[in-house]
Design a protein around this motif. Structure first.
Motif, mmCIF file in Angstrom:
data_model
loop_
_atom_site.group_PDB
_atom_site.id
_atom_site.type_symbol
_atom_site.label_atom_id
_atom_site.label_comp_id
_atom_site.label_asym_id
_atom_site.label_seq_id
_atom_site.Cartn_x
_atom_site.Cartn_y
_atom_site.Cartn_z
ATOM 1 N N ALA A 220 14.649 -36.641 -42.174
ATOM 2 C CA ALA A 220 15.505 -36.606 -43.010
ATOM 3 C C ALA A 220 16.815 -36.730 -42.718
ATOM 4 N N ALA A 221 17.100 -36.111 -41.509
ATOM 5 C CA ALA A 221 18.523 -36.203 -40.886
ATOM 6 C C ALA A 221 18.803 -37.628 -40.060
ATOM 7 N N GLY A 222 18.095 -38.639 -40.141
ATOM 8 C CA GLY A 222 18.058 -39.936 -39.781
ATOM 9 C C GLY A 222 17.628 -40.026 -38.372
ATOM 10 N N ILE B 120 7.416 -29.171 -40.106
ATOM 11 C CA ILE B 120 8.876 -28.977 -40.620
ATOM 12 C C ILE B 120 9.818 -29.426 -39.866
ATOM 13 N N GLY B 121 9.897 -29.199 -38.503
ATOM 14 C CA GLY B 121 10.951 -29.993 -37.530
ATOM 15 C C GLY B 121 10.969 -31.301 -37.554
ATOM 16 N N GLY C 232 15.793 -31.243 -35.661
ATOM 17 C CA GLY C 232 14.508 -30.670 -35.740
ATOM 18 C C GLY C 232 14.293 -29.608 -34.649
ATOM 19 N N LEU C 233 14.876 -29.399 -33.664
ATOM 20 C CA LEU C 233 14.825 -28.469 -32.491
ATOM 21 C C LEU C 233 15.330 -27.148 -33.372
ATOM 22 N N ALA C 234 16.403 -27.276 -33.966
ATOM 23 C CA ALA C 234 17.184 -26.139 -34.380
ATOM 24 C C ALA C 234 16.210 -25.391 -35.600
#
Length: 107
Positions: A89-91, A82-83, A97-99
């Motif tokens: 997806a966030a470029g 998921i991360g 991903g860590l959040a």
């Protein structure tokens, strides 16, 4: 970057998660470790470098986790997949991903 159909990418990531969970529960060939799952997920989603970077960062976070007695360990398989998916997806932003990984570890 290579962009594939989102449905196909989701199915492949789900299949990867299933294989990794079966490895974690039965085989223990360490495919389920974030340092392996991160690059494979990144390769499926078309961003190998982000998958590798995030896989290493998540692996370092899980190396510090020691579970003694009846403590239930966090699921490194789902938090890694998921991360990496959110990071891609966030470029390629690994902070996203860590959040997401930290929020997956809380459940």
């Amino acid at each position: 970057r290579y962009h594939m159909n989102y449905l196909l990418a989701g199915i492949l990531c789900g299949l990867l998660a299933w294989i990794a969970q079966m490895d974690r529960l039965m085989l223990h060939t360490f495919i389920y470790r974030p340092i392996i799952l991160g690059p494979i997920t990144g390769l499926i989603l078309g961003d190998l470098s982000t998958g590798l970077k995030l896989g290493v960062e998540i692996e370092i976070m899980f190396l510090a986790s020691v579970f003694v007695g009846t403590a239930i360990p966090c699921d490194e398989v789902m938090s890694t997949i998921i991360g990496v998916a959110f990071s891609v997806a966030a470029g390629g932003n690994t902070a996203v991903g860590l959040a997401v990984d930290n929020s997956c570890r809380e459940f």
